[in-house]
Design a protein around this motif. Structure first.
Motif, short mmCIF file in Angstrom:
data_model
loop_
_atom_site.label_atom_id
_atom_site.label_comp_id
_atom_site.label_asym_id
_atom_site.label_seq_id
_atom_site.Cartn_x
_atom_site.Cartn_y
_atom_site.Cartn_z
N UNK A 1 107.72 33.39 67.69
CA UNK A 1 106.64 33.03 66.99
C UNK A 1 106.77 32.30 65.92
N UNK A 2 108.02 32.55 65.20
CA UNK A 2 108.10 31.52 63.93
C UNK A 2 108.47 30.17 64.47
N UNK B 1 88.18 42.96 78.85
CA UNK B 1 87.33 43.46 77.50
C UNK B 1 87.91 44.70 76.77
N UNK B 2 88.51 45.51 77.42
CA UNK B 2 88.96 46.67 76.92
C UNK B 2 90.32 46.44 76.04
N UNK B 3 90.71 45.27 75.89
CA UNK B 3 92.03 45.11 75.19
C UNK B 3 91.56 45.26 73.67
N UNK B 4 92.76 45.92 73.04
CA UNK B 4 92.43 46.33 71.39
C UNK B 4 92.74 45.26 70.63
N UNK B 5 91.87 44.97 69.48
CA UNK B 5 92.44 44.17 68.42
C UNK B 5 92.53 44.98 66.97
N UNK B 6 93.34 44.73 66.14
CA UNK B 6 93.63 45.30 64.99
C UNK B 6 93.38 44.50 63.86
N UNK C 1 98.41 33.04 58.42
CA UNK C 1 98.70 34.63 58.12
C UNK C 1 99.07 35.30 59.44
N UNK C 2 100.11 36.20 59.21
CA UNK C 2 100.52 37.32 60.24
C UNK C 2 99.60 38.11 60.90
N UNK C 3 99.33 38.06 62.02
CA UNK C 3 98.55 38.90 62.62
C UNK C 3 99.07 39.77 63.98
N UNK C 4 98.71 40.99 63.87
CA UNK C 4 98.92 41.79 65.30
C UNK C 4 97.89 41.98 65.73
N UNK C 5 97.73 41.56 67.21
CA UNK C 5 96.72 41.56 68.00
C UNK C 5 95.29 41.17 67.44
N UNK C 6 95.18 40.05 66.88
CA UNK C 6 94.06 39.62 66.28
C UNK C 6 92.91 38.91 67.04
N UNK D 1 84.77 48.07 60.31
CA UNK D 1 86.06 48.59 59.99
C UNK D 1 87.36 47.59 60.29
N UNK D 2 86.96 46.40 60.78
CA UNK D 2 88.02 45.19 61.07
C UNK D 2 88.39 44.82 59.79
N UNK D 3 89.60 44.56 59.72
CA UNK D 3 90.24 44.04 58.45
C UNK D 3 91.17 42.65 58.72
N UNK D 4 91.40 41.82 57.55
CA UNK D 4 92.31 40.81 57.95
C UNK D 4 93.68 41.11 57.82
N UNK D 5 94.61 40.24 58.13
CA UNK D 5 95.91 40.56 58.36
C UNK D 5 96.62 40.25 57.07
N UNK D 6 97.90 40.63 56.74
CA UNK D 6 98.58 40.26 55.51
C UNK D 6 99.12 38.79 55.69
N UNK D 7 99.13 38.42 54.65
CA UNK D 7 99.81 36.89 54.42
C UNK D 7 101.15 36.71 54.72
N UNK D 8 101.80 35.99 55.32
CA UNK D 8 103.08 36.03 55.45
C UNK D 8 103.95 35.28 54.19
N UNK D 9 104.75 35.98 53.39
CA UNK D 9 105.43 35.81 52.28
C UNK D 9 106.55 34.63 52.28
#
Ligand SMILES: Nc1ncnc2c1ncn2[C@@H]1O[C@H](COP(=O)(O)OP(=O)(O)OP(=O)(O)O)[C@@H](O)[C@H]1O
Ligand SMILES: [Mg+2]
Lengths: 138, 117
Positions: free
Chosen positions: A39-40, B21-26, B40-45, B109-117
């Motif tokens: 990914x990076x 359509x049943x796939x999960x997003x976090x 932004x780092x995202x997991x299943x967005x 209830x959906x939130x943003x991902x965290x930022x890559x540092x």
């Protein structure tokens, strides 16, 4: 393992920009390179590839893969970068409105490339071109 | 949250991926600037955007984004839909605006991902 892949980046077809990065991503995945590293590499190379198209009239990308790291060399014969330190700042962009309308020009590309890689070097000569070298450790 | 729930919340049409359509997003990210998305780092967005060119899908490919929601009633050209289909990215379209769309998803209830540092 010592592999090398070369791509020519076409400056005239914005639609196809990113094809090289997408291809590398697929290849690395197939080679079972760890997901995070893939990914990076994909994100950093994609930002660089887009820059070559929008700022530098295309160029050549060479990717080297061995057991320990992946190196990307993006070489263009564009206008060069007058002030690299300034270009590296978040939010700095010289992209015109027509490029912003396409979704680029936030001035985040070079900072992203630095963030997602372990080493990054920019060699640039005004009027001759720019070579960006990035390394991701495995 | 599943993509199906997003579709319902924003009254979307499915442009591609009805079977998926049943796939999960976090996490979620709303922007028309692709380098902002890539920061932004995202997991299943899910990506919420008004930008409909091929680079929206390429950005999603690089980030392993599950689904793109096009706001303001925008529909991408067919080659862009095909690119998404080839890469298993679900495409939805809503007539709602960016602000309302993000607000509704955040409210659910959906939130943003965290930022890559
Ligand atoms: N290969 C290049 N050749 C010439 N100039 C470049 C090159 N790459 C970047 N630049 C210059 O550096 C600036 C900052 O680049 P950066 O990628 O950070 O932002 P951007 O491309 O303008 O916007 P974004 O990447 O957020 O879409 C550019 O606006 C451009 O002036
Ligand atoms: Mg850029």
């Amino acid at each position: 393992m010592n592999l090398e892949f070369t791509y020519t980046v076409d400056p005239d077809d914005f639609t196809r920009a990113g094809e090289a990065s997408a291809d590398i991503k697929k290849k690395l995945k197939k080679m079972n390179v760890p997901h995070e590293a893939v990914r990076k590499v994909a994100i950093a190379m994609y930002e660089g590839e887009i820059n070559m198209v929008i700022h530098a009239n295309g160029g050549i990308i060479t990717v080297f893969v061995n057991e320990d790291f992946i190196t990307m060399v993006l070489a263009d014969k564009g206008p060069g970068i007058p002030d690299v330190e300034k270009a590296m700042q978040e939010g700095f962009s010289t992209a015109p409105d027509n490029i912003r309308a396409l979704g680029f020009g936030a001035g985040m590309g070079l900072p992203n490339m630095k963030k997602y890689t372990d080493e990054m070097k920019i060699d640039t000569v005004i009027g001759e071109g720019t070579t960006v070298t990035m390394k991701v450790n495995l | 949250m599943t993509v199906r729930e997003i579709k319902k919340l924003l009254s979307c049409d499915t442009l591609w991926g009805e079977h998926d359509l049943d796939r999960e997003v976090h996490t979620a990210c709303g922007s028309d600037m692709m380098s902002d998305v890539l920061a932004f780092v995202k997991d299943q967005s899910v990506l919420i955007t008004g930008l409909v060119n091929s680079q929206t899908v390429r950005t999603a490919m690089m980030m392993d984004i599950v689904c793109i929601v096009f706001v303001r009633g925008k529909i991408p050209p067919e080659d862009v839909i095909n690119l998404a289909a080839d890469n298993d990215i679900i495409l939805l379209s809503t007539t709602q605006l960016m602000f309302e769309s993000c607000g509704k998803l955040f409210g659910a209830g959906l939130r943003g991902g965290k930022r890559e540092s």
